[in-house]
Design a protein around this motif. Structure first.
Motif, PDB file in Angstrom:
ATOM      1  N   LEU A   1      44.775  36.037  39.045  1.00  0.00           N
ATOM      2  CA  LEU A   1      45.458  36.936  38.299  1.00  0.00           C
ATOM      3  C   LEU A   1      44.947  38.433  38.728  1.00  0.00           C
ATOM      4  CD1 LEU A   1      45.089  35.053  34.964  1.00  0.00           C
ATOM      5  CD2 LEU A   1      47.229  35.161  36.584  1.00  0.00           C
ATOM      6  N   ARG A   2      45.753  39.013  39.309  1.00  0.00           N
ATOM      7  CA  ARG A   2      45.432  40.466  39.673  1.00  0.00           C
ATOM      8  C   ARG A   2      45.211  41.516  38.807  1.00  0.00           C
ATOM      9  NH1 ARG A   2      49.135  42.901  43.530  1.00  0.00           N
ATOM     10  NH2 ARG A   2      50.582  42.430  41.861  1.00  0.00           N
TER      11      ARG A   2
ATOM     12  N   HIS B   1      43.556  41.592  35.916  1.00  0.00           N
ATOM     13  CA  HIS B   1      44.084  41.106  34.690  1.00  0.00           C
ATOM     14  C   HIS B   1      43.432  41.593  33.603  1.00  0.00           C
ATOM     15  CE1 HIS B   1      46.589  38.137  32.702  1.00  0.00           C
ATOM     16  NE2 HIS B   1      45.694  37.570  32.066  1.00  0.00           N
ATOM     17  N   PHE B   2      41.993  41.693  33.756  1.00  0.00           N
ATOM     18  CA  PHE B   2      41.023  42.023  32.678  1.00  0.00           C
ATOM     19  C   PHE B   2      40.523  43.306  33.102  1.00  0.00           C
ATOM     20  CE2 PHE B   2      41.132  37.454  32.475  1.00  0.00           C
ATOM     21  CZ  PHE B   2      41.268  37.152  31.082  1.00  0.00           C
ATOM     22  N   TYR B   3      40.078  44.263  31.845  1.00  0.00           N
ATOM     23  CA  TYR B   3      39.456  45.430  32.060  1.00  0.00           C
ATOM     24  C   TYR B   3      37.890  45.192  31.436  1.00  0.00           C
ATOM     25  CZ  TYR B   3      38.442  50.306  31.704  1.00  0.00           C
ATOM     26  OH  TYR B   3      38.012  51.578  32.051  1.00  0.00           O
ATOM     27  N   ALA B   4      37.041  45.398  32.397  1.00  0.00           N
ATOM     28  CA  ALA B   4      35.539  45.260  32.110  1.00  0.00           C
ATOM     29  C   ALA B   4      34.736  46.078  33.062  1.00  0.00           C
ATOM     30  CB  ALA B   4      35.041  43.722  32.461  1.00  0.00           C
ATOM     31  N   LYS B   5      33.565  46.869  32.565  1.00  0.00           N
ATOM     32  CA  LYS B   5      32.587  47.501  33.129  1.00  0.00           C
ATOM     33  C   LYS B   5      33.364  48.684  33.962  1.00  0.00           C
ATOM     34  CE  LYS B   5      29.563  43.833  33.868  1.00  0.00           C
ATOM     35  NZ  LYS B   5      28.543  43.280  34.782  1.00  0.00           N
ATOM     36  N   GLY B   6      34.582  49.093  33.220  1.00  0.00           N
ATOM     37  CA  GLY B   6      34.863  50.358  33.577  1.00  0.00           C
ATOM     38  C   GLY B   6      36.274  50.340  34.770  1.00  0.00           C
ATOM     39  N   LYS B   7      36.466  49.064  34.917  1.00  0.00           N
ATOM     40  CA  LYS B   7      37.508  48.956  35.898  1.00  0.00           C
ATOM     41  C   LYS B   7      38.328  47.595  35.770  1.00  0.00           C
ATOM     42  CE  LYS B   7      34.847  46.792  39.741  1.00  0.00           C
ATOM     43  NZ  LYS B   7      34.311  46.864  40.951  1.00  0.00           N
ATOM     44  N   TYR B   8      39.440  47.471  36.310  1.00  0.00           N
ATOM     45  CA  TYR B   8      40.464  46.288  36.117  1.00  0.00           C
ATOM     46  C   TYR B   8      39.774  45.415  37.094  1.00  0.00           C
ATOM     47  CZ  TYR B   8      43.555  48.726  33.028  1.00  0.00           C
ATOM     48  OH  TYR B   8      44.174  49.425  32.026  1.00  0.00           O
ATOM     49  N   LYS B   9      39.704  44.168  36.824  1.00  0.00           N
ATOM     50  CA  LYS B   9      39.192  42.940  37.339  1.00  0.00           C
ATOM     51  C   LYS B   9      40.217  41.837  37.731  1.00  0.00           C
ATOM     52  CE  LYS B   9      34.905  42.930  37.164  1.00  0.00           C
ATOM     53  NZ  LYS B   9      33.908  43.229  38.159  1.00  0.00           N
ATOM     54  N   ASP B  10      39.984  41.355  38.931  1.00  0.00           N
ATOM     55  CA  ASP B  10      40.923  40.275  39.282  1.00  0.00           C
ATOM     56  C   ASP B  10      40.136  38.834  38.837  1.00  0.00           C
ATOM     57  OD1 ASP B  10      42.397  41.953  40.836  1.00  0.00           O
ATOM     58  OD2 ASP B  10      41.722  40.932  42.726  1.00  0.00           O
ATOM     59  N   ALA B  11      40.848  38.143  38.175  1.00  0.00           N
ATOM     60  CA  ALA B  11      40.498  36.742  37.621  1.00  0.00           C
ATOM     61  C   ALA B  11      40.893  35.436  38.100  1.00  0.00           C
ATOM     62  CB  ALA B  11      40.680  36.915  35.988  1.00  0.00           C
ATOM     63  N   ALA B  12      39.990  34.521  38.508  1.00  0.00           N
ATOM     64  CA  ALA B  12      40.568  33.472  39.012  1.00  0.00           C
ATOM     65  C   ALA B  12      40.666  32.487  37.791  1.00  0.00           C
ATOM     66  CB  ALA B  12      39.431  32.906  39.784  1.00  0.00           C
ATOM     67  N   PHE B  13      41.877  31.890  37.771  1.00  0.00           N
ATOM     68  CA  PHE B  13      42.483  30.820  36.837  1.00  0.00           C
ATOM     69  C   PHE B  13      42.130  29.483  37.394  1.00  0.00           C
ATOM     70  CE2 PHE B  13      45.261  27.810  34.709  1.00  0.00           C
ATOM     71  CZ  PHE B  13      44.936  28.112  33.343  1.00  0.00           C
ATOM     72  N   MET B  14      41.145  28.842  36.696  1.00  0.00           N
ATOM     73  CA  MET B  14      40.593  27.535  37.245  1.00  0.00           C
ATOM     74  C   MET B  14      40.752  26.452  36.273  1.00  0.00           C
ATOM     75  SD  MET B  14      37.022  28.874  39.148  1.00  0.00           S
ATOM     76  CE  MET B  14      36.700  27.304  40.171  1.00  0.00           C
ATOM     77  N   SER B  15      40.940  25.123  36.602  1.00  0.00           N
ATOM     78  CA  SER B  15      40.925  24.280  35.899  1.00  0.00           C
ATOM     79  C   SER B  15      40.502  22.919  36.485  1.00  0.00           C
ATOM     80  CB  SER B  15      42.550  24.113  35.284  1.00  0.00           C
ATOM     81  OG  SER B  15      43.278  23.550  36.308  1.00  0.00           O
ATOM     82  N   ILE B  16      40.339  21.804  35.408  1.00  0.00           N
ATOM     83  CA  ILE B  16      40.399  20.400  35.845  1.00  0.00           C
ATOM     84  C   ILE B  16      41.236  19.508  35.097  1.00  0.00           C
ATOM     85  CG2 ILE B  16      38.219  20.117  34.374  1.00  0.00           C
ATOM     86  CD1 ILE B  16      37.102  18.335  37.016  1.00  0.00           C
ATOM     87  N   LEU B  17      41.704  18.622  35.427  1.00  0.00           N
ATOM     88  CA  LEU B  17      42.455  17.375  34.725  1.00  0.00           C
ATOM     89  C   LEU B  17      41.763  16.239  34.407  1.00  0.00           C
ATOM     90  CD1 LEU B  17      45.624  17.462  36.950  1.00  0.00           C
ATOM     91  CD2 LEU B  17      45.121  19.023  35.095  1.00  0.00           C
ATOM     92  N   LYS B  18      42.174  15.535  33.429  1.00  0.00           N
ATOM     93  CA  LYS B  18      41.395  14.410  33.181  1.00  0.00           C
ATOM     94  C   LYS B  18      41.138  13.644  34.021  1.00  0.00           C
ATOM     95  CE  LYS B  18      40.601  11.434  29.136  1.00  0.00           C
ATOM     96  NZ  LYS B  18      41.275  10.920  27.810  1.00  0.00           N
TER      97      LYS B  18
END
Length: 167
Positions: free
Chosen positions: A140-141, A143-160
């Protein structure tokens, strides 16, 4: 090492973690939380079905927290979030807590999917998640604002079914 449910007596510990800017930036959250507000939130929401919160323990020491949040019993998925106090980092607490909370999500709550968001630059966390079988579903390009800048966040998951193969 063990996990135990969050109790009201743990709120000062949570308050300490929640107001540490360096820690909360990993959760992409603002480190602003009064103890009074935290206590009020705990008392009003502790009986809800949308979250499970655990304290990570080593003997008598509280070393971190792991949350299962946004629990959706219709679509059977939830988000997992973890914080380990820096002085306990590197001792396997994150791996242990992450594994136990994921197990709880699948075996107790009967979730189909457990997911998370992680700063793509947090290679240590990404490595822990991959070792636990989590797969990167995308980035997610800014996607979040932290430490004074916008940050890209990986969306990770696991299925049962993926988790069961790793068990």
């Amino acid at each position: 090492m063990k996990l135990r449910p969050l109790e009201e007596t743990d709120l000062e510990f949570i308050h300490e973690l929640a107001n540490d800017y360096s820690l909360m930036s990993y959760w992409f959250e603002e480190p602003y939380n009064s103890l009074g507000k935290l206590t009020e939130h705990y008392r009003n929401n502790n009986s809800g079905e949308s979250a499970r919160r655990f304290v990570v323990m080593n003997e008598q020491d509280k070393v971190g927290i792991v949350d299962l949040d946004y629990i959706d019993f219709i679509h059977r998925h939830c988000e997992i979030m973890l914080i380990i106090k820096p002085e306990f980092s590197g001792n396997g607490f994150a791996k242990f807590a992450f594994k136990e909370a994921t197990k709880y999500a699948f075996e107790v709550l009967n979730m189909h999917k457990v997911y998370l968001y992680v700063d793509v630059e947090n290679e240590k966390a990404v490595g822990i998640y991959k070792k636990q079988g989590f797969k990167n579903e995308g980035v997610l390009r800014e996607h979040f604002y932290a430490k004074g800048k916008y940050k890209d966040a990986a969306f990770m998951s696991i299925l049962k079914q993926e988790w069961l193969k790793n068990e």
